[in-house]
Enzyme design. Structure first.
Site, short mmCIF file in Angstrom:
data_model
loop_
_atom_site.label_atom_id
_atom_site.label_comp_id
_atom_site.label_asym_id
_atom_site.label_seq_id
_atom_site.Cartn_x
_atom_site.Cartn_y
_atom_site.Cartn_z
N LEU B 227 0.91 -1.26 0.02
CA LEU B 227 0.05 -0.01 -0.08
C LEU B 227 0.90 1.25 0.01
O LEU B 227 1.55 1.53 1.04
CB LEU B 227 -0.82 0.10 1.17
CG LEU B 227 -1.91 1.14 1.31
CD1 LEU B 227 -3.02 1.00 0.20
CD2 LEU B 227 -2.61 1.21 2.50
N ASP B 228 0.58 2.08 -0.83
CA ASP B 228 1.20 3.44 -0.81
C ASP B 228 2.71 3.43 -1.30
O ASP B 228 3.61 4.20 -0.97
CB ASP B 228 0.85 4.27 0.09
CG ASP B 228 -0.49 4.67 0.31
OD1 ASP B 228 -1.10 4.52 -0.80
OD2 ASP B 228 -0.89 4.91 1.41
#
Lengths: 284, 284, 284, 284
Positions: B227-228
């Site tokens: 994530l990210d």
């Protein structure tokens, strides 16, 4: 191992990149950087290339000669080939403002600039002590209405004595004379304290304040016969608002002037700029 | 006259540029843009090239085949060759925030984006009326803890039905499932509302406010399993100060999100991005 | 609870802030924002104040009347007092460019702008379908050399019919007539596609390209009788280089125009701008 | 005529501004600058005020005493009152990097900083010659694992001997000890070479390069016991791309570090910063 930089411009034609890169491959050069640009409107091709010469039998002089006879002739190129170890010699012209001078000498002392600074020339004596603090020869060449020819001659004599390659006007408050401009074509860098073409000429911060702009700027450019009209190398800006006085503009502008001039010096010293049609190609 | 874009990456070797440009010259292609990059650390060569094919007897399929058999094999290249006239098909994923959606559809309608948008997919029905206003099919694929597999299957079915080439998450507030990421590797663009790697995860404006930063940002990146953490395409920032509340951060951030996502879409759609080592090379 | 905004300017004098804040305290107002500015050169005082009225027995009309008779008279103030719940009515003037129109209508629909948009007026019919898509009345008022008076009359009639408070020229390609300017003094916002005062007038991107600038800009300003000379509200810039064509300038400029115009609309709609000496005070 | 600066913070209450401005009016002070801020979440009021004392019979000491007994007591204020003519005394801490040192000393010599610099303290001797060039006493206080107490004692002794008001860490590569932090609470300014909170700790440019960011930054902040976690004073950023190596990041970062540290010094020296909840209020 020698490292060289090649700058080329010529009429755009098919096969230039192939020819140049093939030439480099033949002389056993290892291309570490290559960039090119085509000005579609003007039909001009620009290239900047860095390479390492791994074959010790090939001297830079040989290379130049070969390049000139083959590729350069085939494509009718304007070109320069630099040994990266040879730092260009830069003269600083100053008057009374000291902030750009301090900034450049600080960067120079810190090893940030790929130049030698053999001399500082000024039309005033105010900044002599700064030059001395950094152990750089300082020459005062006063300019008045009546001694322009004499002043110019003295400047040129100094530039030749110190074998100067390019000149930086670090807030030098005196018009450069035509002969000097001709002698150092596209080799005199000025910093103007506005985002040109807005506010050319004198007192740009005062004009910007009066106009109520929300952004001020600075512009470094090569000096040409037309005041503040030369090819722009770099610009940057800072935000201002109604709370800022003219003095605030001037203070904020000092940082812009420092940064924008330093960037132009670096770009020029590292042979990353080319001039054409009163514009610059800046390979960064 | 056909216009093509070629993207190449391979192990850095002597003579690549010469070989590629010579190949183009042989097929009577006129190079209108060429840029390359060498990742010195990883020893990888990247190139992006645009050219016009002036010989009508040479089809793009022929060219691909020739390129593949000769140059691409010689240098063991990963490469893509695109017909510039074929616009990639882009799916928009949205949830409840409408500002990025309005911005993208406005740009799309104004002809700024080199894409087709055949479908908008959302996990909520809130933005259906906007899609209808712009005459784009809207499909609601709800996601709950219990229906992830079903939701993913439905998404993939839609993406295949509409022959989607890449996906844009325009503030889509739902984790993308691993199968979908695998199916669209380096082809899903997300906008995160902070200058990553600062403030990953949820509520970055609140975290930024709490930390008392003087700058907020937004980041567009390709989606990976972490994530990210995917390759960053573009970032931009805005100044904030003590006078700004969290709501002000959010409002200022909306402009950042719009701009940074729109730039990423343009770069991807014009095939100006390449991914390597969880980073992007962006030819601009 | 009523929320009000007060804007004041007057000759700078001792005790203004004390008097105003004491007045607010007396009427049991709770100041939530206060900012002031003194133009030292011109000796003018500016103030912007937001407050909540916690005493339900005090109406805005009472307050205005009290303020007028006491403080405003004592200090010879120019002032305005706004009920924050009353959104100003904004007319959009457009021609053929659609990017600013899409941007404004997208923001409007997303609830970002504290305005009502009762009407869009254009000298062409090209953008009618966009207005319809957003359900806003669209009126075409053609302008030719021969019908200027008639066109102006029609515009004014529409502005009155829709009770318009201020006008936004979203790339409206027609000179505003003097009567209209007089009627909406400091209430017509234009977006100019250069960082004024550089490149006023027509085709600024072409001029910027020709001059070889490294930065392009956009400027929002109030319209005055002098073309592109009105008080600047907001400016922003983008970097360009030799690789960018005029068309690239235009494309990059679209984002600048959108952002800079949207910011000006927000500032004006939230009563954060004051005009004096052809400059703006922008309380942000 | 004396010029003073007053900084105030206290619980937000009705009537503070009226009370303070009325007090200034009574002592015949002429307010030349006033700004205030309310942290709505925390319910704290901040004010910064500059004024000229036109009545020669009122001394600063009288004023302080009066203010303390009346307003300050009524509103339970934390406050400071400065004579603008008294420049704060600033100690420079350096190690081996010279670029920030050159920049600060250049600005100091050029008269840009409203400070006195009576001493430079370093844990190495490398930069002694620069201090000497600018005629500023230089003390080497080495730090090893075993002499931390002794080193700290020596530092504190020097700071007291030179009556230092605040400390600037100009790329000082040594952790500040807790006793020193306690002694100079919110009076030690550090420059960190990333946009915090991204990349705290060592080698931020290397981490930024590895992550493939498109923007690098620098952050000046007050030093607290938590490394790189103190209240942020100022930040700025520069764009980078795939063409930039770690060394390019470092070189570009030098300009950021210089500028961001210099701005923080100016803000602190001109008493424009206030600290609350690990954040700064910066009146600019």
């Amino acid at each position: 191992m020698q490292k060289i930089t090649i700058l080329i411009h010529c009429k755009d034609q098919k096969g230039i990149i192939a020819a140049v890169t093939t030439f480099i491959a033949k002389v056993e050069g290892n291309i570490t950087y290559i960039d090119q640009h085509v000005d579609v409107e003007q039909n001009v091709f620009f290239m900047r290339l860095e390479c390492e010469l791994t074959n010790h039998h090939i001297t830079i002089d040989n290379l130049k000669s070969d390049f000139d006879k083959t590729i350069a002739t085939d494509f009718d190129m304007s070109w320069d080939l630099y040994n990266q170890e040879q730092k260009p010699k830069m003269a600083l012209f100053v008057s009374k403002y000291d902030h750009c001078l301090f900034d450049i000498l600080g960067r120079y002392s810190a090893g940030e600039l790929n130049v030698e600074i053999p001399v500082i020339i000024s039309n005033h004596n105010d900044l002599r002590s700064i030059a001395e603090r950094f152990d750089i020869p300082f020459h005062c060449v006063p300019f008045t209405k009546d001694n322009k020819e004499e002043g110019e001659a003295k400047q040129i004599e100094l530039l030749q004595r110190y074998q100067i390659n390019f000149i930086v006007l670090a807030r030098y408050m005196q018009i450069i004379t035509p002969n000097l401009i001709a002698l150092y074509e596209n080799k005199i860098i000025n910093i103007h304290h506005s985002f040109l073409p807005a506010f050319p000429g004198a007192k740009p911060y005062h004009s910007a304040f009066k106009r109520g702009v929300k952004i001020i700027g600075a512009t470094s450019h090569y000096v040409t016969a037309e005041l503040d009209e030369g090819p722009i190398i770099e610009q940057d800006i800072a935000r201002v608002s109604h709370i800022h006085s003219v003095d605030d503009f001037i203070m904020k502008g000092r940082d812009l002037e420092r940064i924008v001039l330093a960037r132009a010096i670096k770009l020029h010293a590292e042979r990353k700029t080319m001039v054409y049609s009163n514009k610059t190609v800046v390979f960064s």
